[in-house]
Design an enzyme around this catalytic site. Sequence first.
Site, PDB file in Angstrom:
ATOM      1  N   CYS A  76       0.841  -1.204   0.000  1.00 32.93           N
ATOM      2  CA  CYS A  76       0.000   0.000   0.000  1.00 32.93           C
ATOM      3  C   CYS A  76       0.869   1.244   0.000  1.00 32.93           C
ATOM      4  O   CYS A  76       1.871   1.326   0.712  1.00 32.93           O
ATOM      5  CB  CYS A  76      -0.905   0.032   1.232  1.00 32.93           C
ATOM      6  SG  CYS A  76      -2.382  -0.953   1.046  1.00 32.93           S
ATOM      7  N   ASP A 126     -12.672  -7.522  21.083  1.00 26.24           N
ATOM      8  CA  ASP A 126     -11.839  -7.397  22.278  1.00 26.24           C
ATOM      9  C   ASP A 126     -12.596  -6.763  23.439  1.00 26.24           C
ATOM     10  O   ASP A 126     -12.460  -7.188  24.590  1.00 26.24           O
ATOM     11  CB  ASP A 126     -10.587  -6.574  21.972  1.00 26.24           C
ATOM     12  CG  ASP A 126      -9.719  -6.414  23.193  1.00 26.24           C
ATOM     13  OD1 ASP A 126      -9.255  -7.436  23.742  1.00 26.24           O
ATOM     14  OD2 ASP A 126      -9.518  -5.260  23.631  1.00 26.24           O
TER      15      ASP A 126
END
Length: 155
Positions: A76, A126
Amino acid sequence: MEKTFTHIEAGRARMVDISEKNNVTRLARAAGEIVLSAGTIEKIRTGNVEKGNVFATARVAAVLAVKKTPEIIPMCHQIPITGIDVDFKIEEEAVSVVVEVRTVGKTGVEMEALTGVSVALLTVWDMVKSAEKDETGNYPHTLIRNIRVLEKIKG
Protein backbone atom coordinates in the site's frame (compact mmCIF):
# COMPACT_ATOMS: atom_id res chain seq x y z
CA MET A 1 1.58 -20.52 -21.77
CA GLU A 2 0.41 -19.15 -18.43
CA LYS A 3 2.99 -19.27 -15.67
CA THR A 4 1.81 -20.86 -12.42
CA PHE A 5 3.44 -19.79 -9.16
CA THR A 6 3.70 -22.54 -6.61
CA HIS A 7 5.98 -20.60 -4.29
CA ILE A 8 6.90 -17.02 -3.52
CA GLU A 9 9.73 -15.90 -5.75
CA ALA A 10 12.36 -13.78 -4.00
CA GLY A 11 12.54 -10.25 -5.35
CA ARG A 12 9.27 -10.37 -7.29
CA ALA A 13 7.14 -8.24 -4.98
CA ARG A 14 6.93 -4.62 -6.05
CA MET A 15 4.86 -1.56 -5.33
CA VAL A 16 2.93 -0.24 -8.33
CA ASP A 17 4.46 2.98 -9.69
CA ILE A 18 1.84 5.75 -9.50
CA SER A 19 4.19 8.66 -10.13
CA GLU A 20 2.59 9.52 -13.49
CA LYS A 21 -0.96 9.54 -12.12
CA ASN A 22 -2.72 12.80 -11.26
CA ASN A 23 -4.03 13.68 -7.83
CA VAL A 24 -7.77 13.06 -7.83
CA THR A 25 -10.45 13.23 -5.14
CA ARG A 26 -11.16 9.67 -4.05
CA LEU A 27 -13.53 8.00 -1.61
CA ALA A 28 -14.04 4.42 -0.46
CA ARG A 29 -16.69 2.97 1.84
CA ALA A 30 -16.30 -0.46 3.38
CA ALA A 31 -18.49 -2.41 5.78
CA GLY A 32 -18.57 -5.51 7.92
CA GLU A 33 -20.29 -6.97 10.94
CA ILE A 34 -19.68 -8.95 14.09
CA VAL A 35 -22.27 -11.47 15.24
CA LEU A 36 -22.74 -11.44 19.02
CA SER A 37 -24.99 -13.09 21.56
CA ALA A 38 -28.21 -11.33 22.53
CA GLY A 39 -26.84 -10.64 26.02
CA THR A 40 -23.75 -8.93 24.62
CA ILE A 41 -25.83 -6.86 22.20
CA GLU A 42 -27.91 -5.68 25.16
CA LYS A 43 -24.79 -4.78 27.17
CA ILE A 44 -23.54 -2.67 24.26
CA ARG A 45 -26.96 -1.05 23.83
CA THR A 46 -27.20 -0.13 27.54
CA GLY A 47 -23.55 0.84 27.98
CA ASN A 48 -22.81 -1.96 30.44
CA VAL A 49 -19.66 -3.41 28.88
CA GLU A 50 -16.96 -3.96 31.49
CA LYS A 51 -14.13 -2.47 29.40
CA GLY A 52 -16.02 0.74 28.63
CA ASN A 53 -17.54 2.46 25.62
CA VAL A 54 -17.36 -0.08 22.80
CA PHE A 55 -18.10 2.29 19.93
CA ALA A 56 -15.84 5.13 21.10
CA THR A 57 -12.93 2.71 21.46
CA ALA A 58 -13.60 0.94 18.16
CA ARG A 59 -13.99 4.28 16.35
CA VAL A 60 -10.56 5.46 17.53
CA ALA A 61 -9.07 2.07 16.61
CA ALA A 62 -10.55 2.31 13.10
CA VAL A 63 -9.13 5.79 12.57
CA LEU A 64 -5.68 4.66 13.73
CA ALA A 65 -5.87 1.60 11.48
CA VAL A 66 -6.78 3.70 8.43
CA LYS A 67 -3.80 5.96 9.08
CA LYS A 68 -1.42 3.01 9.58
CA THR A 69 -2.58 0.86 6.66
CA PRO A 70 0.68 1.28 4.66
CA GLU A 71 2.61 0.03 7.71
CA ILE A 72 0.71 -3.28 7.83
CA ILE A 73 -0.23 -3.93 4.18
CA PRO A 74 3.18 -4.14 2.47
CA MET A 75 2.35 -2.84 -1.02
CA CYS A 76 0.00 0.00 0.00
CA HIS A 77 1.14 3.51 -0.81
CA GLN A 78 1.32 6.18 1.85
CA ILE A 79 -1.34 8.65 0.85
CA PRO A 80 -2.76 11.77 2.46
CA ILE A 81 -5.99 10.93 4.26
CA THR A 82 -8.33 13.93 4.16
CA GLY A 83 -11.28 12.44 6.03
CA ILE A 84 -12.51 9.37 7.91
CA ASP A 85 -16.04 8.59 9.10
CA VAL A 86 -16.87 5.53 11.21
CA ASP A 87 -20.50 4.59 11.84
CA PHE A 88 -21.88 1.72 13.88
CA LYS A 89 -25.33 0.18 13.91
CA ILE A 90 -26.72 -2.25 16.45
CA GLU A 91 -28.81 -4.90 14.73
CA GLU A 92 -30.74 -7.85 16.16
CA GLU A 93 -27.85 -10.31 16.16
CA ALA A 94 -24.88 -8.21 15.12
CA VAL A 95 -23.10 -4.90 15.22
CA SER A 96 -22.26 -3.47 11.81
CA VAL A 97 -19.71 -0.84 10.94
CA VAL A 98 -19.19 1.34 7.88
CA VAL A 99 -15.90 3.18 7.38
CA GLU A 100 -15.61 5.92 4.77
CA VAL A 101 -12.17 7.22 3.82
CA ARG A 102 -11.41 10.24 1.65
CA THR A 103 -8.24 11.49 -0.01
CA VAL A 104 -6.90 13.66 -2.76
CA GLY A 105 -4.23 11.44 -4.20
CA LYS A 106 -2.90 9.18 -6.93
CA THR A 107 -4.43 5.93 -5.72
CA GLY A 108 -7.61 4.70 -4.07
CA VAL A 109 -8.37 4.26 -0.38
CA GLU A 110 -10.29 0.98 -0.39
CA MET A 111 -7.53 -0.86 1.48
CA GLU A 112 -7.60 1.84 4.16
CA ALA A 113 -11.38 1.54 4.48
CA LEU A 114 -11.18 -2.27 4.67
CA THR A 115 -8.44 -2.07 7.29
CA GLY A 116 -10.50 0.39 9.32
CA VAL A 117 -13.51 -1.94 9.24
CA SER A 118 -11.43 -4.97 10.17
CA VAL A 119 -9.77 -3.29 13.14
CA ALA A 120 -13.04 -1.73 14.33
CA LEU A 121 -14.64 -5.19 14.39
CA LEU A 122 -11.63 -6.76 16.11
CA THR A 123 -11.79 -4.00 18.71
CA VAL A 124 -15.49 -4.66 19.32
CA TRP A 125 -14.60 -8.33 19.83
CA ASP A 126 -11.84 -7.40 22.28
CA MET A 127 -14.14 -5.07 24.20
CA VAL A 128 -16.86 -7.72 24.66
CA LYS A 129 -14.91 -10.97 24.73
CA SER A 130 -15.50 -11.58 28.43
CA ALA A 131 -19.26 -11.46 27.79
CA GLU A 132 -18.98 -13.71 24.72
CA LYS A 133 -16.93 -16.53 26.27
CA ASP A 134 -18.68 -19.75 27.15
CA GLU A 135 -17.79 -21.95 30.15
CA THR A 136 -14.85 -23.47 28.23
CA GLY A 137 -13.41 -20.08 27.28
CA ASN A 138 -14.46 -20.31 23.65
CA TYR A 139 -16.57 -17.99 21.51
CA PRO A 140 -19.37 -20.15 20.04
CA HIS A 141 -21.57 -17.23 18.88
CA THR A 142 -18.97 -14.64 17.91
CA LEU A 143 -18.23 -14.21 14.22
CA ILE A 144 -16.82 -11.45 12.04
CA ARG A 145 -18.32 -11.57 8.55
CA ASN A 146 -19.18 -9.75 5.35
CA ILE A 147 -16.19 -7.41 5.21
CA ARG A 148 -16.46 -5.77 1.82
CA VAL A 149 -16.07 -2.59 -0.24
CA LEU A 150 -19.44 -0.90 -0.63
CA GLU A 151 -18.30 1.73 -3.08
CA LYS A 152 -15.26 3.38 -4.53
CA ILE A 153 -15.50 6.82 -6.13
CA LYS A 154 -12.81 8.56 -8.17
CA GLY A 155 -13.01 12.12 -9.39
